[in-house]
Design an enzyme around this catalytic site. Structure first.
Site, PDB file in Angstrom:
ATOM      1  N   GLY A  79       0.569  -1.458   0.036  1.00 48.32           N
ATOM      2  CA  GLY A  79       0.627   0.179   0.220  1.00 48.32           C
ATOM      3  C   GLY A  79       1.350   1.286   0.310  1.00 48.32           C
ATOM      4  N   ASP A  81       2.019   5.056  -1.728  1.00 51.32           N
ATOM      5  CA  ASP A  81       2.936   6.347  -2.451  1.00 51.32           C
ATOM      6  C   ASP A  81       3.736   5.614  -2.812  1.00 51.32           C
ATOM      7  OD1 ASP A  81       3.159   8.395  -4.485  1.00 51.32           O
ATOM      8  OD2 ASP A  81       0.631   8.780  -3.849  1.00 51.32           O
ATOM      9  N   ILE A  82       4.526   6.900  -3.451  1.00 50.99           N
ATOM     10  CA  ILE A  82       6.746   6.535  -3.348  1.00 50.99           C
ATOM     11  C   ILE A  82       7.027   7.321  -2.340  1.00 50.99           C
ATOM     12  CG2 ILE A  82       6.112   9.109  -4.064  1.00 50.99           C
ATOM     13  CD1 ILE A  82       8.494   7.539  -6.809  1.00 50.99           C
ATOM     14  N   TYR A  84      11.570   6.369  -1.065  1.00 52.84           N
ATOM     15  CA  TYR A  84      12.900   6.338  -0.717  1.00 52.84           C
ATOM     16  C   TYR A  84      13.460   5.459  -0.122  1.00 52.84           C
ATOM     17  CZ  TYR A  84      18.527   7.372  -0.784  1.00 52.84           C
ATOM     18  OH  TYR A  84      19.313   7.397  -0.292  1.00 52.84           O
ATOM     19  N   ALA A 151       8.451   6.222   7.133  1.00 53.23           N
ATOM     20  CA  ALA A 151       7.640   6.049   5.852  1.00 53.23           C
ATOM     21  C   ALA A 151       7.107   3.999   6.525  1.00 53.23           C
ATOM     22  CB  ALA A 151       7.651   6.345   4.515  1.00 53.23           C
ATOM     23  N   MET A 152       5.563   4.205   5.724  1.00 52.71           N
ATOM     24  CA  MET A 152       4.725   2.754   6.366  1.00 52.71           C
ATOM     25  C   MET A 152       4.339   2.733   5.006  1.00 52.71           C
ATOM     26  SD  MET A 152       4.277   1.933  10.212  1.00 52.71           S
ATOM     27  CE  MET A 152       5.810   3.205  11.500  1.00 52.71           C
ATOM     28  N   GLY A 153       4.661   1.289   4.547  1.00 51.54           N
ATOM     29  CA  GLY A 153       3.601   0.867   4.016  1.00 51.54           C
ATOM     30  C   GLY A 153       3.575  -0.631   3.166  1.00 51.54           C
ATOM     31  N   PHE A 165       8.219  -0.821   6.626  1.00 46.77           N
ATOM     32  CA  PHE A 165       8.832   0.574   7.002  1.00 46.77           C
ATOM     33  C   PHE A 165      10.107   0.974   7.034  1.00 46.77           C
ATOM     34  CE2 PHE A 165       9.860  -1.643  11.217  1.00 46.77           C
ATOM     35  CZ  PHE A 165      11.080  -1.574  11.805  1.00 46.77           C
ATOM     36  N   CYS A 182       5.398   9.941  -0.799  1.00 50.81           N
ATOM     37  CA  CYS A 182       4.352   9.313   0.365  1.00 50.81           C
ATOM     38  C   CYS A 182       3.654  10.078  -0.672  1.00 50.81           C
ATOM     39  CB  CYS A 182       4.089   9.568   1.443  1.00 50.81           C
ATOM     40  SG  CYS A 182       5.530   8.195   2.380  1.00 50.81           S
TER      41      CYS A 182
END
Length: 230
Positions: A79, A81-82, A84, A151-153, A165, A182
């Site tokens: 899940g 967005d973008i 790095y 950030a997490m996805g 993460f 994100c």
């Protein structure tokens, strides 16, 4: 570790856990096998990854400039967005069967966030959440200059997780200038080193983070020599 190599390794572990769960559904209760849980820590060479809900327009540089910067780019099955990944960053990939813990993906994400928040507290930094935005932020309350530090996805199938993460420790933040991180254009990205004014050994941060994850998930974490190289 190369991003694709780590992704493939995650996928093998993820599939193995799903296979055990599938066999258990067809087996008698006394013949069912316990499902293993894994936690991978690594760093990657410069790479940008785009999640399923992301927009390709959030990558702001061409393929030629990507190569010039020594970076790669992948569309992946998590899940978000973008984002790095690069040297100086702790990337955590939990491959957990949440049936062994709790079947609540929102609670799972909050626990990952909480482990980062507690680790930052160990360094005297107050971090938290911004409603509606996954991840961990500094200046999350007043939001005069909110800065994302982690950030997490994730992906979750039949309560088995993968991806995870990205915690900025000694990260070269200039690489975030090539994306809309994100998908959020009006907020900054930061790192532990930037906030403290000095670099911190990744191994030191990993140890603190590991302890907080173990406590939150009420888990005993065993590290073998073979696993540690991943």
């Amino acid at each position: 570790m190369d991003y694709k190599e780590a992704w493939d390794y995650q996928d093998r572990l993820f599939s193995q856990v799903l296979d055990i769960k599938a066999r258990n559904r067809a087996a008698a209760p006394d013949a069912q096998l316990p499902t293993p849980n894994y936690l991978l820590f690594c760093s990657h060479p410069h790479v940008y990854t785009l999640g399923k809900s992301g927009h390709e327009s959030h990558l702001l540089i061409s393929e030629e400039l990507l190569k010039a910067k020594g970076a790669t780019y992948y569309k992946i099955n998590r899940g978000g967005d973008i984002t790095y990944h690069g040297p100086g960053q702790i990337v955590g990939y939990p491959i957990l069967d949440l049936d062994n813990f709790f079947t609540d993906i929102h609670k799972y994400l909050r626990y990952l966030e909480e482990a980062i928040i507690l680790t930052l507290q160990d360094y005297g930094l107050t971090a938290g959440r911004i409603p509606g935005l996954t991840g961990v932020w500094l200046d999350h309350e007043q939001q005069v200059n909110p800065r994302k530090i982690c950030a997490m996805g994730v992906k979750c199938s039949r309560w088995v997780t993968m991806h995870g993460f990205a915690f900025n420790i000694n990260t070269d933040l200039s690489y975030f200038n090539n994306i809309v991180p994100c998908g959020i254009a009006d907020k900054q990205v930061t790192s532990l080193a930037k906030e403290l004014g000095y670099e911190v050994a990744l191994e030191e941060v990993e140890e603190k983070l590991l302890n907080h994850l173990a406590n939150l998930f009420d888990a005993t974490i065993t590290v073998t020599a073979n696993e540690k190289r991943y």
